[in-house]
Design a protein around this motif. Structure first.
Motif, PDB file in Angstrom:
ATOM      1  N   ASP A 196     -55.340  60.107  19.823  1.00 18.79           N
ATOM      2  CA  ASP A 196     -54.664  60.947  18.831  1.00 18.79           C
ATOM      3  C   ASP A 196     -53.472  61.681  19.451  1.00 18.79           C
ATOM      4  N   SER A 197     -52.598  62.171  18.565  1.00 17.44           N
ATOM      5  CA  SER A 197     -51.385  62.835  19.042  1.00 17.44           C
ATOM      6  C   SER A 197     -50.972  63.944  18.081  1.00 17.44           C
ATOM      7  N   LEU A 198     -50.158  64.870  18.606  1.00 15.58           N
ATOM      8  CA  LEU A 198     -49.537  65.927  17.820  1.00 15.58           C
ATOM      9  C   LEU A 198     -48.040  65.936  18.109  1.00 15.58           C
ATOM     10  N   LEU A 199     -47.237  66.170  17.076  1.00 10.38           N
ATOM     11  CA  LEU A 199     -45.807  66.395  17.246  1.00 10.38           C
ATOM     12  C   LEU A 199     -45.477  67.797  16.740  1.00 10.38           C
ATOM     13  N   LEU A 200     -44.871  68.605  17.599  1.00 14.09           N
ATOM     14  CA  LEU A 200     -44.351  69.913  17.226  1.00 14.09           C
ATOM     15  C   LEU A 200     -42.840  69.846  17.374  1.00 14.09           C
ATOM     16  N   TYR A 201     -42.086  70.373  16.402  1.00 17.17           N
ATOM     17  CA  TYR A 201     -40.646  70.152  16.390  1.00 17.17           C
ATOM     18  C   TYR A 201     -39.966  71.297  15.640  1.00 17.17           C
ATOM     19  N   THR A 202     -38.651  71.365  15.744  1.00 17.07           N
ATOM     20  CA  THR A 202     -37.866  72.358  15.009  1.00 17.07           C
ATOM     21  C   THR A 202     -37.184  71.692  13.819  1.00 17.07           C
ATOM     22  N   ASP A 203     -36.611  72.521  12.936  1.00 14.93           N
ATOM     23  CA  ASP A 203     -36.075  71.981  11.687  1.00 14.93           C
ATOM     24  C   ASP A 203     -34.868  71.073  11.899  1.00 14.93           C
ATOM     25  N   GLY A 204     -34.203  71.178  13.058  1.00 17.14           N
ATOM     26  CA  GLY A 204     -33.086  70.282  13.325  1.00 17.14           C
ATOM     27  C   GLY A 204     -33.484  68.819  13.387  1.00 17.14           C
ATOM     28  N   MET A 205     -34.776  68.560  13.576  1.00 19.65           N
ATOM     29  CA  MET A 205     -35.265  67.182  13.620  1.00 19.65           C
ATOM     30  C   MET A 205     -35.412  66.579  12.233  1.00 19.65           C
ATOM     31  N   VAL A 206     -35.585  67.411  11.216  1.00 28.58           N
ATOM     32  CA  VAL A 206     -35.951  66.877   9.896  1.00 28.58           C
ATOM     33  C   VAL A 206     -35.042  67.355   8.767  1.00 28.58           C
ATOM     34  N   GLU A 207     -34.220  68.366   9.004  1.00 32.46           N
ATOM     35  CA  GLU A 207     -33.373  68.903   7.938  1.00 32.46           C
ATOM     36  C   GLU A 207     -31.956  68.356   8.038  1.00 32.46           C
ATOM     37  N   GLU A 208     -31.445  67.917   6.913  1.00 28.55           N
ATOM     38  CA  GLU A 208     -30.056  67.524   6.781  1.00 28.55           C
ATOM     39  C   GLU A 208     -29.551  67.999   5.426  1.00 28.55           C
ATOM     40  N   PRO A 209     -28.252  68.254   5.304  1.00 29.08           N
ATOM     41  CA  PRO A 209     -27.722  68.714   4.009  1.00 29.08           C
ATOM     42  C   PRO A 209     -28.059  67.732   2.889  1.00 29.08           C
ATOM     43  N   ARG A 210     -28.452  68.315   1.740  1.00 24.36           N
ATOM     44  CA  ARG A 210     -28.726  67.545   0.514  1.00 24.36           C
ATOM     45  C   ARG A 210     -29.878  66.563   0.687  1.00 24.36           C
ATOM     46  N   ARG A 211     -30.808  66.885   1.597  1.00 17.64           N
ATOM     47  CA  ARG A 211     -31.988  66.036   1.720  1.00 17.64           C
ATOM     48  C   ARG A 211     -33.225  66.908   1.812  1.00 17.64           C
ATOM     49  N   ASP A 212     -34.246  66.577   1.064  1.00 18.83           N
ATOM     50  CA  ASP A 212     -35.486  67.333   1.065  1.00 18.83           C
ATOM     51  C   ASP A 212     -36.141  67.234   2.438  1.00 18.83           C
ATOM     52  N   ILE A 213     -36.731  68.360   2.885  1.00 16.04           N
ATOM     53  CA  ILE A 213     -37.316  68.377   4.227  1.00 16.04           C
ATOM     54  C   ILE A 213     -38.481  67.401   4.349  1.00 16.04           C
TER      55      ILE A 213
END
Length: 348
Positions: A285-302
């Protein structure tokens, strides 16, 4: 001999040496005014700007102006290029004096100030160094700042606790990005590194929240996610402070699932409560911890960004878990935002 070298390396010794060089140039102009260019007087000031403290730099710049005046008086003819060069050097000397007065609150020269900033940046990165772990555990982190700046508002804190039985991992996103958030990240990383090592997991976020409230910064909030993993059993406690959800991959099904414990952003609400998600990492098993810069872009749902990140992670896993954090940060997210990623994997 050693005492002489130490004196030369000191600010006063270096200023005296450079003053002698400027005097030698003026003497050379007096002997051979046609062969010794007047702009050589400016060379000691250039070196002084780099290495002298503000306290000495303004006086040294004044001395250079005096040396320039002497050099000007020793000229046999005043050609246009000589007059222009003298005017430019006078102006630069006045600029140096003005800048040194403005930098009085810093108290160090440019190179020393830069070395101090580099040292502080290295201390941030040191907070995220992963301690030695049992062979069955792989923990990796990767950071990328907005615009390639060496300073960022995202950072990772990692420390062992309970005599090496547990590992405490924190991923933090300070308000702002790049160099604008770097100074707050410098201070907050040191505080969080001390708090997470000294406090039990359930008291870490309340203490970090109180710390940020006491600072009363104009942009004094931060999001964070904290996981405390038992390295013997694989059980973990996960808490979030207004942060994007961590994701867990279960080796048995090969599925990724977001983990969403509730918690407010740090530095906004007093006496905040932070919910805890308790789970277990089985072998594989694994866990990923990350900041919003990895998943947020303008005009796109998180949520679409999270799905995209999980899909890229699954694709990259066809190679190996080793180096996944670095490869995933390079493949996902916006280069205009700070990005941080932490991978926790229990080897099968």
């Amino acid at each position: 001999m050693n005492r002489g070298r130490r004196w030369l390396r000191s600010d006063v010794g270096l200023a005296a040496f450079l003053a002698l060089v400027a005097a030698a140039v003026v003497a050379g102009i007096a002997v051979e005014p046609e062969d010794v260019p007047v702009n050589l007087v400016f060379l000691p000031l250039v070196i002084g700007i780099l290495f002298l403290s503000n306290r000495l730099l303004r006086w040294f710049a004044t001395y250079i102006m005096f040396a320039l005046s002497c050099a000007a008086l020793l000229q046999e003819t005043y050609q246009v290029r000589v007059v222009v060069a003298l005017c430019v050097m006078y102006g630069l000397c006045l600029l140096v004096i003005g800048l040194s007065l403005r930098r009085d609150h810093v108290g160090v020269g440019p190179l020393r100030g830069q070395s101090m900033l580099v040292d502080l940046r290295d201390r941030i990165l040191a907070q995220g160094e992963i301690p030695e772990l049992p062979e069955e555990w792989l923990v990796e982190s990767a950071l990328s700042s907005a615009g390639g700046s060496p300073f960022a508002g995202d950072f990772v804190v990692a420390t062992a606790s309970d005599r090496g039985r547990r590992i405490e991992l924190v991923v933090v996103d300070v308000s702002g990005k790049g160099e604008a958030a770097g100074t707050r990240a410098l201070q907050l990383s040191g505080a969080m590194g001390g708090l997470v090592a000294a406090l039990p997991p359930d008291r870490f976020f309340p203490a970090a929240n109180d710390y940020l409230l006491q600072r009363a910064w104009e942009e004094g909030f931060a999001t964070a996610v904290h996981v405390s993993v038992d390295l013997c059993t694989g059980t973990f406690e996960l808490r979030s402070a207004g942060h994007p959800p961590a994701v867990q991959r279960e080796a048995g099904s090969g599925r990724w699932k977001p983990l969403r414990p509730d918690g407010p952003v740090l530095g906004i609400v007093e006496d905040a409560d932070f919910a805890c998600y308790r789970g277990r990492l089985a072998p594989g098993d694994s866990l990923l911890l990350y900041t919003d810069g990895m998943v947020e872009e303008p005009r796109r749902d998180i949520d679409l960004g999270i799905d995209h990140m999980m899909g890229e992670a699954e694709s990259l896993l066809r190679g190996s878990w080793d180096g996944l954090a670095r490869r995933l940060v390079a493949a996902v997210g916006s280069p205009d935002d700070d990005r941080a990623l932490l991978v926790v994997h229990r080897r099968p």
